[in-house]
Design an enzyme around this catalytic site. Structure first.
Site, PDB file in Angstrom:
ATOM      1  N   GLY A 224       4.029  13.260  -9.124  1.00  0.00           N
ATOM      2  CA  GLY A 224       3.851  12.092  -9.664  1.00  0.00           C
ATOM      3  C   GLY A 224       3.121  12.191 -10.956  1.00  0.00           C
ATOM      4  O   GLY A 224       2.700  13.124 -11.472  1.00  0.00           O
ATOM      5  N   ASP A 225       2.954  10.972 -11.622  1.00  0.00           N
ATOM      6  CA  ASP A 225       2.307  10.624 -12.819  1.00  0.00           C
ATOM      7  C   ASP A 225       0.949   9.882 -12.630  1.00  0.00           C
ATOM      8  O   ASP A 225       0.952   8.867 -12.031  1.00  0.00           O
ATOM      9  CB  ASP A 225       3.255   9.942 -13.664  1.00  0.00           C
ATOM     10  CG  ASP A 225       2.621   9.745 -15.149  1.00  0.00           C
ATOM     11  OD1 ASP A 225       1.317   9.763 -15.161  1.00  0.00           O
ATOM     12  OD2 ASP A 225       3.162   9.621 -16.204  1.00  0.00           O
ATOM     13  N   PHE A 226       0.022  10.763 -13.010  1.00  0.00           N
ATOM     14  CA  PHE A 226      -1.483  10.134 -12.324  1.00  0.00           C
ATOM     15  C   PHE A 226      -1.952   8.886 -13.128  1.00  0.00           C
ATOM     16  O   PHE A 226      -2.858   8.301 -12.681  1.00  0.00           O
ATOM     17  CB  PHE A 226      -2.591  11.192 -12.536  1.00  0.00           C
ATOM     18  CG  PHE A 226      -2.585  12.269 -13.644  1.00  0.00           C
ATOM     19  CD1 PHE A 226      -2.368  13.592 -13.291  1.00  0.00           C
ATOM     20  CD2 PHE A 226      -2.870  11.869 -14.618  1.00  0.00           C
ATOM     21  CE1 PHE A 226      -2.418  14.408 -14.212  1.00  0.00           C
ATOM     22  CE2 PHE A 226      -2.953  12.657 -15.789  1.00  0.00           C
ATOM     23  CZ  PHE A 226      -2.536  14.185 -15.327  1.00  0.00           C
ATOM     24  N   HIS A 244      -9.508  16.248 -21.623  1.00  0.00           N
ATOM     25  CA  HIS A 244      -9.407  16.790 -23.255  1.00  0.00           C
ATOM     26  C   HIS A 244      -7.693  16.467 -23.631  1.00  0.00           C
ATOM     27  O   HIS A 244      -7.719  16.577 -24.794  1.00  0.00           O
ATOM     28  CB  HIS A 244      -9.760  18.194 -23.120  1.00  0.00           C
ATOM     29  CG  HIS A 244      -8.682  19.201 -22.814  1.00  0.00           C
ATOM     30  ND1 HIS A 244      -9.206  20.560 -22.720  1.00  0.00           N
ATOM     31  CD2 HIS A 244      -7.512  19.282 -22.171  1.00  0.00           C
ATOM     32  CE1 HIS A 244      -7.974  21.091 -22.195  1.00  0.00           C
ATOM     33  NE2 HIS A 244      -7.154  20.371 -21.986  1.00  0.00           N
TER      34      HIS A 244
END
Length: 340
Positions: A224-226, A244
Site C-alpha cells: 500500500g501507499d501509507f 526525511h
C-alpha cells in the site's frame, strides 16, 4: 603574510579521493583477498587484478587510510577492514559502500546547478527518482536493497536493544522494503508479530529475501501507499529513513495517520540522521543537503522538530537517543494500555 595553515582546506578539497580509493578497493575485493592472511604487493596485485604501475601507491594509500597494515613488505587487513569489508561475513558493509559509490557522485556532481535552480538532481533525469530505473529491473533493485541491508542489519541489532520490546506483541516496519530490519528484530525477539509495509512492487523481492532467511510466514507483507491506504494496526510502528523524504506538512500528516494505527499503550519509533538542534553537525547537515539534492521535498530535520511533530500527532514524548553514532531515535507513546 598570512600564518593561517591552508592544510585543512586542501584536505577538504581532495576528500573525495580517499573515498574513491575505498570504493575501488571494495569493487576489486582487495580485503577479501587478504581474509586468509597477509600477501606481498605482487601477490595482492595479482589476486585483485591490479596493474603494477598503480598497485603500490594504491595499496599504500589504503594503509594510510587505516584499512590495510603493511609490515615487512606484506599487507594485511586492519581490524576495521577485516570486520566490515570481507565478503560473505554477516558484518559486510561492501554493499552499502557500492550503493553510495553508485548514487552519490552523479547527483553531487550537479550540486552547483541544484543550488542555483532549487531543482532535485536525479540519478537518471529521464527515468526520475533517486533509485532511477531499479524498480523496472529486479536485479538492479536487489543490488540496491542489498546495500541497504548492510546498514539495516546493524540498525536492527541496535534497535532491538534500545527499546524494551517485552511489553509489545507486534510491530509494523513502514516502508520496510524487503523486510531485512523486521527480520533482525524478530530473530532477537521471537515473540513479536511482524509486518513489512511497502509498495506492491516490492512484494516479490520481499518474498524471495524472507524465504532465503527462512522466515516465510514469520513476517507478513502488506502492500500500500501509507498516505492513502490503511496502515496496519500494531503495538509499535517503525519509521526508519521515511520522514526525511517529505516536507514538514507531509511528515505531520503521516504521523497523524500513524497515531491512529498504533494501538493504545503502543509506540512510534522514528530514526533518521536528524540534525542537531544547534545545526552544527556537518555530517548531519550534509545528509540533509543530499536529501534536498535528490528529492523535491526531502531533507533531514531537527530532533526538536521531530519531537514536536510526534506530540502534535497525539503521542506523548518518549524522548530521543543516539543510534549507531550517526542517527537519532525519537520515541512517541500512545496513551492507554498497559504501558501507562
Amino acid at each position: 603574510m598570512t600564518t593561517t595553515d591552508p592544510g585543512p582546506l586542501i584536505r577538504l578539497t581532495i576528500a573525495d579521493c580517499g573515498a574513491k580509493v575505498l570504493h575501488s578497493a571494495v569493487q576489486l575485493d582487495v580485503f577479501t583477498a587478504l581474509a586468509a592472511g597477509p600477501l606481498d604487493a605482487g601477490e595482492l596485485a595479482a589476486a585483485a587484478g591490479l596493474h603494477p604501475r598503480l598497485a603500490t601507491d594504491f595499496l599504500d594509500a589504503l594503509a594510510g587510510l587505516g584499512l590495510l597494515a603493511r609490515e615487512d613488505g606484506r599487507y594485511r587487513n586492519t581490524p576495521l577492514a577485516d570486520t566490515y569489508l570481507v565478503q560473505d561475513r554477516d558484518t559486510y558493509l561492501g554493499g552499502f559502500i557500492d550503493l553510495t559509490n553508485e548514487t552519490l557522485y552523479g547527483t553531487w556532481g550537479r550540486l552547483t546547478e541544484a543550488l542555483r535552480t532549487g531543482e532535485p538532481q536525479h540519478l537518471d533525469p529521464d527515468k526520475g527518482g533517486f533509485v532511477g530505473d531499479r524498480h523496472a529491473d529486479p536485479e538492479k533493485m536487489k543490488r540496491f536493497l542489498k546495500g541497504l541491508d548492510a546498514f539495516s542489519d546493524r540498525m536492527g541489532v541496535e534497535l532491538a536493544e534500545a527499546v524494551d520490546w517485552s511489553g509489545y506483541k507486534s510491530f509494523v516496519d513502514l516502508g520496510g522494503a524487503r523486510g531485512n530490519l523486521a527480520a533482525v528484530l524478530v530473530e532477537r525477539h521471537p515473540h513479536l508479530e511482524a509486518t513489512c509495509y511497502d509498495l506492491p512492487r516490492t512484494a516479490p523481492i520481499f518474498d524471495e529475501h524472507i524465504g532465503r532467511l527462512g522466515l516465510t510466514g514469520r513476517i507478513a507483507f502488506t502492500a500500500g501507499d501509507f498516505f492513502t491506504d490503511p496502515i496496519p494496526s500494531a503495538d509499535v510502528i517503525v519509521l526508519g529513513h521515511i520522514l526525511h523524504g517529505f516536507d514538514a506538512d507531509r511528515s505531520r500528516a503521516l504521523l497523524r495517520r500513524v497515531f491512529e494505527a498504533v494501538r493504545p499503550g503502543g509506540a512510534v519509533l522514528i530514526y533518521d540522521r536528524m540534525i542537531d538542534d544547534g545545526r552544527r553537525n556537518a555530517d548531519r547537515l550534509l545528509s540533509s543537503l543530499h536529501m534536498r539534492l535528490v528529492s523535491p521535498d526531502g531533507g533531514e530535520y531537527r530532533v526538536a522538530d521531530c519531537r514536536a511533530w510526534v506530540t502534535a500527532a497525539g503521542f506523548t514524548d518518549g524522548g530521543d537517543r543516539p543510534l549507531l553514532g550517526t542517527h537519532t531515535l525519537v520515541v512517541g507513546r500512545r496513551p492507554g494500555g498497559d504501558h501507562d
